[in-house]
Enzyme design. Structure first.
Site, PDB file in Angstrom:
ATOM      1  N   GLU A  86       6.579  -7.424   8.137  1.00 46.05           N
ATOM      2  CA  GLU A  86       6.987  -6.050   7.810  1.00 46.05           C
ATOM      3  C   GLU A  86       5.853  -5.156   8.262  1.00 46.05           C
ATOM      4  O   GLU A  86       4.831  -5.029   7.584  1.00 46.05           O
ATOM      5  CB  GLU A  86       7.209  -5.900   6.297  1.00 46.05           C
ATOM      6  CG  GLU A  86       8.321  -6.771   5.746  1.00 46.05           C
ATOM      7  CD  GLU A  86       9.704  -6.341   6.209  1.00 46.05           C
ATOM      8  OE1 GLU A  86       9.832  -5.302   6.868  1.00 46.05           O
ATOM      9  OE2 GLU A  86      10.662  -7.064   5.919  1.00 46.05           O
TER      10      GLU A  86
ATOM     11  N   CYS B  30       5.313   3.151   5.134  1.00 50.96           N
ATOM     12  CA  CYS B  30       5.740   2.441   6.339  1.00 50.96           C
ATOM     13  C   CYS B  30       7.017   3.083   6.852  1.00 50.96           C
ATOM     14  O   CYS B  30       7.137   3.404   8.022  1.00 50.96           O
ATOM     15  CB  CYS B  30       5.957   0.975   6.026  1.00 50.96           C
ATOM     16  SG  CYS B  30       7.008   0.713   4.614  1.00 50.96           S
TER      17      CYS B  30
HETATM   18  N1  LIG Z   1       7.105  -2.504   6.995  1.00 51.43           N
HETATM   19  C1  LIG Z   1       6.678  -2.466   5.742  1.00 51.43           C
HETATM   20  O1  LIG Z   1       7.349  -2.890   4.837  1.00 51.43           O
HETATM   21  C2  LIG Z   1       5.336  -1.857   5.432  1.00 51.43           C
HETATM   22  C3  LIG Z   1       5.062  -1.438   4.121  1.00 51.43           C
HETATM   23  C4  LIG Z   1       3.840  -0.843   3.859  1.00 51.43           C
HETATM   24  C5  LIG Z   1       2.898  -0.687   4.883  1.00 51.43           C
HETATM   25  N2  LIG Z   1       3.187  -1.119   6.134  1.00 51.43           N
HETATM   26  C6  LIG Z   1       2.225  -0.950   7.225  1.00 51.43           C
HETATM   27  O2  LIG Z   1       0.928  -1.320   6.795  1.00 51.43           O
HETATM   28  C7  LIG Z   1      -0.050  -0.591   7.538  1.00 51.43           C
HETATM   29  C8  LIG Z   1      -1.077  -0.001   6.605  1.00 51.43           C
HETATM   30  O3  LIG Z   1      -1.630  -0.976   5.784  1.00 51.43           O
HETATM   31  P1  LIG Z   1      -3.073  -1.630   6.033  1.00 51.43           P
HETATM   32  O4  LIG Z   1      -3.973  -0.623   6.657  1.00 51.43           O
HETATM   33  O5  LIG Z   1      -3.482  -2.247   4.755  1.00 51.43           O
HETATM   34  O6  LIG Z   1      -2.700  -2.741   7.090  1.00 51.43           O
HETATM   35  P2  LIG Z   1      -3.616  -3.950   7.611  1.00 51.43           P
HETATM   36  O7  LIG Z   1      -2.778  -4.675   8.589  1.00 51.43           O
HETATM   37  O8  LIG Z   1      -4.939  -3.479   8.028  1.00 51.43           O
HETATM   38  O9  LIG Z   1      -3.851  -4.857   6.310  1.00 51.43           O
HETATM   39  C9  LIG Z   1      -2.793  -5.423   5.577  1.00 51.43           C
HETATM   40  C10 LIG Z   1      -3.313  -6.620   4.798  1.00 51.43           C
HETATM   41  O10 LIG Z   1      -3.717  -7.631   5.729  1.00 51.43           O
HETATM   42  C11 LIG Z   1      -4.999  -8.139   5.393  1.00 51.43           C
HETATM   43  N3  LIG Z   1      -5.622  -8.623   6.633  1.00 51.43           N
HETATM   44  C12 LIG Z   1      -6.401  -7.949   7.504  1.00 51.43           C
HETATM   45  N4  LIG Z   1      -6.731  -8.750   8.543  1.00 51.43           N
HETATM   46  C13 LIG Z   1      -6.141  -9.946   8.329  1.00 51.43           C
HETATM   47  C14 LIG Z   1      -6.092 -11.175   9.041  1.00 51.43           C
HETATM   48  N5  LIG Z   1      -6.711 -11.323  10.219  1.00 51.43           N
HETATM   49  N6  LIG Z   1      -5.383 -12.207   8.530  1.00 51.43           N
HETATM   50  C15 LIG Z   1      -4.706 -12.060   7.365  1.00 51.43           C
HETATM   51  N7  LIG Z   1      -4.734 -10.933   6.639  1.00 51.43           N
HETATM   52  C16 LIG Z   1      -5.433  -9.874   7.110  1.00 51.43           C
HETATM   53  C17 LIG Z   1      -5.667  -6.948   4.746  1.00 51.43           C
HETATM   54  O11 LIG Z   1      -6.766  -7.369   3.975  1.00 51.43           O
HETATM   55  C18 LIG Z   1      -4.527  -6.346   3.934  1.00 51.43           C
HETATM   56  O12 LIG Z   1      -4.374  -7.018   2.701  1.00 51.43           O
HETATM   57  C19 LIG Z   1       0.717   0.472   8.280  1.00 51.43           C
HETATM   58  O13 LIG Z   1       0.863   0.093   9.626  1.00 51.43           O
HETATM   59  C20 LIG Z   1       2.073   0.481   7.580  1.00 51.43           C
HETATM   60  O14 LIG Z   1       3.126   0.961   8.370  1.00 51.43           O
HETATM   61  C21 LIG Z   1       4.381  -1.706   6.429  1.00 51.43           C
END
Ligand SMILES: NC(=O)c1ccc[n+]([C@@H]2O[C@H](COP(=O)([O-])OP(=O)(O)OC[C@H]3O[C@@H](n4cnc5c(N)ncnc54)[C@H](O)[C@@H]3O)[C@@H](O)[C@H]2O)c1
Length: 566
Positions: free
Chosen positions: A276, A310
């Site tokens: 997602e 998102c």
């Molecule tokens: N489609 C959806 O349902 C949805 C919902 C909410 C947010 N989002 C998206 O999330 C993004 C914003 O959130 P963010 O800044 O926290 O995103 P991010 O991808 O930076 O981080 C998300 C999560 O992944 C973890 N993470 C980071 N690197 C990782 C790795 N290499 N392996 C495993 N886990 C890792 C982070 O610690 C965090 O818990 C935006 O792009 C937004 O659109 C999508």
């Protein structure tokens, strides 16, 4: 209605609310990146609305994550035997707690993520209540064995799909809705009979301790294993350990860039993933839209939680005939919005940006668009209150074109970027001219027109004359296409996605007909074996009566003793 009339007693649970979670003024210590340096072992937490330092949490090591997965696995063995009655009760205990403690939940979320109380009430509480209520009401129906047709050749069989728990679900979630992002995967995973290990974001970890206490109390109240839910705090390393730690399915909610890395890592252990990812929803306003409604909904879809959604409207595509009126109305409303710290003062419309550096990135994208010819009609600047805080003003940006970065890159901030169209084909082309495809919306008082445009949009979800309402219908799947990810985590599809869909086939009338391999097909096969099977194919699938009759003839011939065949 029956659930309201049912006499089932739903226990109330009591959860400790710590001082910092309940009060407005905690201490005078302000967070600064220099003095509270994040180390790989510790996570400094602060309120992004006033930089109030909230404390330090331990970051889980890879070893600790593995230990949590093992605990969840042991708990899952018991829980998979639980009845739907017990799972329903768990949903209702959580629901009861949430309804009775809405204000505390919203305050805690507001402090951790900077969002105003009303935005927390919408995005944290209301959707979570809808999800829990839906699971309690309909979940069992969708997880019961489902009859399927057995087909032509297998007419004597009964076919069904059974939905068995997967085991341990892993979830990696972002910071934008600290409460809902935890309770959303948790509720579906537990209802489907699994345990879950959830890694919360390092940028909204503080509130996870409170959520952990709510979950522990609810599990105890229904007699469920205490280890069923494990919350992981930490950085990317902890996330990686969860991806490769042997969970049975991983739900990743986050950016497209990290989603790619997660999928690559999951390939090594063949761990199934639901992705997602980011979004950049198109919001199409036709010439015959109800403008008052479209503007009011547009403002909320762009400024709810300061645009950190998102599924957020990031590209407004407005018909040339109503473009001037739409932009003027939106700009006037945006200029009147109150922005500030979410707690302790008068209500605000817009809060803070949770992610450090995000306000500056939004400014960069807006400035880039202005340099390329877009016009700022409201906002368009960083806000730096004397008390501190990460803010960007709610902004209306007109004259946006696909040539600008702001058209292509996810903003995740409070910006209404508006472009003009003159034909429906052009509106569709503009909407689809984007790497993302999560949600979308179309406004027109002609429902046929709105639906026709909606059907052509490359997106996982479309709301007609509204925005993101698909998510309030919890029976519907949630998810995207293109760079917004794949698979679905809500609705019937999402719930069943947390199960092994096992195909089962058995004799329909065993007392009448027990199936066996006919002698001609037993090893060693008879001389007429091929003719027999070929005849069956003709008999069952022939496209005319004659073809079927010829098939039957071939079957009978194959069964005749060798000397009698002609
Ligand atoms: N489609 C959806 O349902 C949805 C919902 C909410 C947010 N989002 C998206 O999330 C993004 C914003 O959130 P963010 O800044 O926290 O995103 P991010 O991808 O930076 O981080 C998300 C999560 O992944 C973890 N993470 C980071 N690197 C990782 C790795 N290499 N392996 C495993 N886990 C890792 C982070 O610690 C965090 O818990 C935006 O792009 C937004 O659109 C999508």
């Amino acid at each position: 209605l029956l659930s309201f009339l049912s006499a089932e007693h739903i226990p109330s649970v009591s959860v400790t609310v710590e001082d910092a979670e309940a009060r407005d003024v905690i201490n005078n210590e302000k967070y600064t990146a220099a003095t509270h340096q994040a180390t790989r072992q510790q996570i400094p937490c602060y309120d992004p609305g006033n930089m109030q330092f909230l404390g330090i949490l331990e970051a889980d090591t890879a070893g600790k994550v593995e230990e949590k997965i093992q605990r969840a696995r042991a708990a899952a063995k018991d829980w998979r035997q639980s009845s739907f009655r017990q799972r329903r009760l768990l949903m209702r205990v959580l629901l009861k707690y949430i309804i009775e403690h809405q204000e505390t939940i919203c305050r805690v979320s507001a402090r951790d993520s900077g969002k105003p109380m009303v935005d927390a009430a919408f995005g944290e509480v209301m959707v979570t209540c809808e999800k829990l209520a839906w699971l309690a009401r309909e979940g069992e129906r969708h997880l019961c064995p489902e009859r399927r047709t057995a087909g032509v050749m297998m007419f004597y069989k009964a076919a069904r799909v059974e939905y068995h728990p997967l085991g341990v679900v892993g979830a990696i979630v972002p910071w934008n809705y600290p409460f809902h992002n935890v309770f959303n995967p948790l509720s579906a995973a537990l209802f489907a009979g699994n345990s879950i290990v959830i890694k919360v974001s390092e940028h909204a970890s503080w509130s996870s301790r409170y959520y952990g206490r709510i979950v522990a109390a609810a599990l105890a109240a229904v007699g469920a294993p205490g280890d069923l839910v494990q919350i992981v705090t930490g950085y990317a390393k902890a996330g990686q350990a969860l991806v490769t730690g042997g969970v049975d399915k991983l739900i990743f909610v986050g950016s497209t860039e990290v989603g790619r890395r997660v999928m690559a890592a999951a390939a090594a252990t063949l761990t199934p993933v639901t992705l997602e990812l980011g979004g950049k929803d198109a919001f199409v306003v036709c010439h015959d839209a109800d403008l008052g409604q479209a503007v009011a909904t547009g403002l909320r879809s762009a400024f709810q939680s300061c645009g950190q959604n998102c599924a957020g409207a990031e590209r407004f595509i407005v018909h040339e005939r109503v473009y001037d009126a739409f932009t003027a109305m939106a700009a006037e409303a945006a200029r009147g919005l109150r922005q500030g710290h979410a707690l302790g003062g008068p209500p605000v419309d817009c809060g803070a940006m949770c992610l450090p550096g995000l306000a500056e990135r939004v400014a960069e994208l807006v400035d880039d668009a202005v340099a390329a010819g877009a016009q700022v009609l409201a906002g368009g600047r960083l806000v730096r209150p004397p008390g501190g805080g990460q803010f960007y003003a709610p902004t209306v940006l007109a004259g946006v074109t696909p040539a600008m970065r702001i058209w292509r890159e996810e903003v995740f901030g409070p910006v209404m970027a508006i472009a003009k169209f003159h034909s429906e084909d052009e509106a569709v082309a503009l909407a689809n001219d984007c790497a993302f495809g999560l949600g979308s919306a179309v406004f027109s008082q002609n429902e046929v027109r709105a639906n026709a445009i909606g059907a052509r949009l490359e997106a996982g979800m479309t709301s007609i004359n509204d925005f993101a309402t698909t998510y309030m219908c919890q029976s519907l799947p949630f998810g995207g296409v293109k760079d917004s990810g794949f698979d679905r985590f809500a609705g019937v599809e999402g719930l069943r996605g947390l199960c092994v869909a096992k195909a089962v086939c058995e004799d329909r009338w065993p007392w009448l007909m027990r199936t066996d391999i006919p002698p001609i097909l037993r090893y060693p096969v008879g001389d007429g074996a091929f003719g027999f099977v070929a005849g069956l194919v003709g008999m069952f699938y022939g496209t005319s009566l004659g073809a079927r009759a010829r098939g039957l003839g071939a079957v009978l011939r194959a069964l005749l003793p060798a000397g009698k065949k002609r």
